[in-house]
Scaffold this active site. Structure first.
Site, PDB file in Angstrom:
ATOM      1  N   GLU A 162       0.795  -1.235   0.000  1.00  0.00           N
ATOM      2  CA  GLU A 162       0.000   0.000   0.000  1.00  0.00           C
ATOM      3  C   GLU A 162       0.826   1.283   0.000  1.00  0.00           C
ATOM      4  OE1 GLU A 162      -2.763  -0.381   3.259  1.00  0.00           O
ATOM      5  OE2 GLU A 162      -3.592  -2.241   2.458  1.00  0.00           O
ATOM      6  N   ASN A 204       2.036  -5.148  -3.215  1.00  0.00           N
ATOM      7  CA  ASN A 204       0.631  -5.434  -2.926  1.00  0.00           C
ATOM      8  C   ASN A 204      -0.117  -4.137  -2.619  1.00  0.00           C
ATOM      9  OD1 ASN A 204      -1.403  -7.536  -2.310  1.00  0.00           O
ATOM     10  ND2 ASN A 204      -1.272  -6.793  -0.198  1.00  0.00           N
ATOM     11  N   HIS A 241     -10.598  -5.623  -2.463  1.00  0.00           N
ATOM     12  CA  HIS A 241     -11.663  -5.414  -1.471  1.00  0.00           C
ATOM     13  C   HIS A 241     -12.784  -4.635  -2.163  1.00  0.00           C
ATOM     14  CE1 HIS A 241      -9.285  -6.918   1.852  1.00  0.00           C
ATOM     15  NE2 HIS A 241      -8.300  -6.100   1.545  1.00  0.00           N
ATOM     16  N   GLU A 270      -6.432 -10.469  -1.390  1.00  0.00           N
ATOM     17  CA  GLU A 270      -7.261 -10.246  -0.191  1.00  0.00           C
ATOM     18  C   GLU A 270      -8.729 -10.139  -0.572  1.00  0.00           C
ATOM     19  OE1 GLU A 270      -5.754  -6.907   2.086  1.00  0.00           O
ATOM     20  OE2 GLU A 270      -3.675  -7.473   1.715  1.00  0.00           O
ATOM     21  N   ASP A 272     -12.467  -9.886  -1.030  1.00  0.00           N
ATOM     22  CA  ASP A 272     -13.784  -9.955  -0.398  1.00  0.00           C
ATOM     23  C   ASP A 272     -14.703  -8.985  -1.133  1.00  0.00           C
ATOM     24  OD1 ASP A 272     -12.861  -7.533   0.705  1.00  0.00           O
ATOM     25  OD2 ASP A 272     -12.691  -8.322   2.730  1.00  0.00           O
TER      26      ASP A 272
END
Ligand code: 9MR
Length: 447
Positions: A162, A204, A241, A270, A272
């Site tokens: 990030e 990432n 996300h 990750e 979702d």
């Protein structure tokens, strides 16, 4: 990275581009077997993995562990490998909870994504107050210590997490690490490579899914720059996300494909998606298919098991409900993975390859295989003739200790001559590396 590996890495980029242009002729689809009944088994049919984030404090929950053991073949520690967890006091490292997750995964035959070595967030208190050279050195020491501790046990590390700003700038996020100098990211990657040469090294981030977004473009330019200058980066993680305010973009496949064309693996790290029912299921299906359509999309990780395990549980964003029952989203992902026939197919551990075009009429393409502390596998695919002679030269102290699908003879201890043995045009071997991770040199001629 050594000189040999560098020159091979340049060839790898060419080879990947050629493969993409040829409709992934090199990374050809393998025949699908019957429908698989778990996410991991279904993903494995196309050489991919299916992972989840795991929390150490849930390893005593039998429902949780039952689903984990059954469905997933890759594990990411949700919080336990972050900087605050692994170096709570400067120079004092703490691996108890991280080890519980790593050991559980490995005992179950699962692999581990490491998350994350350097990040502006979840820094221990002592680091938050640092700046300048002291912070840079502390960060590099952290990367070195943690990656060394887990050397040989990690499939891929999120080396830096990030680091790009949201919004329209396309530039770096301001942080104490960024203020140590723009080269902090590549310095972290170099330290990680030195500490664990066998781990894939990933950048990432989140909100990098839409190809037209400035943040996506900013990360793309960084990866392009790293590849052009030989900074050791192997993969890009897309956190993914999603919710109604940040839906799965229609150009998701384009984003993954464009990054892959830079010569890196891409992974959904990750995943979702907030929502429920068929809407959520369709979005999960779309993300899964986007990965399956990109040869170098090597796997998908969801960020937790049951909805109640999620960092945003109220959005019910995962594949299992609070009781551990499979949701519609689960079924859509499983079906998409089972329908992977005809999509581009990497071998699980193939991340990079190099080709040696030969005017005599054959081409040998080398692909990396599995890696262990003491040895690694390689695979060579020959095209252009069925009547080939391939020379595989390893560099000291490496030794080829096993071969398959070929008839092999040795010219010297370091030079193997491989010929067809009736098993087709792909053969493999295991190299005992003695600390030398260089790829073998491969050349092909027609017999
Ligand atoms: O899921 C993690 C949650 O338990 C932590 O409180 C949070 C702290 O920052 O981090 C969450 O995981 C994040 C991941 O490490 C990086 N990408 C975003 C994830 C969700 O916030």
């Amino acid at each position: 990275m050594t000189l040999t590996a560098k020159s091979v890495a340049r060839a790898a980029l060419v080879s990947t581009l050629v493969a993409a242009a040829a409709g992934a002729a090199v990374l050809a689809a393998s025949p699908a077997s019957g429908a698989a009944s778990t996410l991991a088994a279904a993903a494995q049919q196309s050489g991919r993995y299916f992972g989840t984030a795991v929390a150490a404090n849930k390893l005593g929950d039998s429902t949780y562990v039952g689903i984990l053991n059954r469905e997933f073949d890759m594990v990411t520690a949700e919080n336990e490998m972050k900087m605050d967890a692994t170096e709570p006091n400067q120079g004092q490292f703490s691996y108890g909870n991280a080890d519980r997750i790593v050991n559980h995964a490995r005992n179950q035959g699962k692999r581990v994504r490491g998350h994350a070595l350097a990040w502006h967030s979840q820094q221990p208190g002592w680091m938050q107050n640092m700046s300048g050279t002291a912070l840079r050195n502390a960060m590099l020491n952290h990367v070195t210590q943690v990656a060394s501790y887990y050397r040989g046990k990690i499939y891929a590390w999120d080396v830096v997490n990030e680091a790009f700003a949201d919004g329209s700038s396309g530039g770096r996020r301001d942080s104490n690490l960024q203020r140590t100098g723009n080269d902090w990211i590549e310095a972290a990657f170099r330290a990680a490579r030195a500490a664990d040469p066998g781990a894939k090294l990933c950048y990432n981030d989140y909100n990098t899914d839409n190809w037209s977004h400035a943040k996506t473009q900013g990360v793309y330019r960084m990866v392009q720059d790293f590849k052009s200058r030989g900074v050791p980066i192997d993969c890009v993680g897309f956190q993914a996300h999603f919710n109604s305010g940040n839906p799965v973009p229609s150009n998701y496949h384009t984003t993954l494909q464009n990054f892959a064309a830079l010569g890196v693996d891409v992974q959904i790290t990750e995943l979702d998606i907030e929502g429920s029912g068929s809407t959520q299921a369709q979005q999960y299906q779309g993300v899964t298919q986007a990965c399956l359509a990109v040869a170098r999309c090597t796997g998908i990780t969801v960020w937790g098991i049951r909805d109640s395990d999620s960092w945003r549980a109220s959005g019910t964003p995962l594949l299992f409900d609070n009781n551990g029952n499979k949701k519609a989203a689960y079924t859509s992902v499983l079906n998409a993975l089972n329908g992977a026939t005809g999509t581009t197919t990497p071998t699980t551990t193939t991340t990079t390859s190099s080709s040696t075009p030969n005017p005599g009429g054959c081409t040998a393409t080398y692909s990396e295989g599995e890696k262990w502390n003491d040895r690694f596998n390689g695979q060579v695919t020959v095209s252009g003739t069925d009547n080939w002679i391939v020379t595989v030269t390893v560099s000291s102290p490496q030794r080829i200790i096993a071969t398959w699908n070929t008839s092999a003879t040795w010219e010297t201890a370091n030079v193997m001559t491989a010929r067809p043995n009736g098993s087709g045009n792909t053969f493999g071997f295991t190299i005992s590396h003695g600390g030398n991770w260089n790829w073998p040199a491969i050349s092909c001629r027609v017999a």
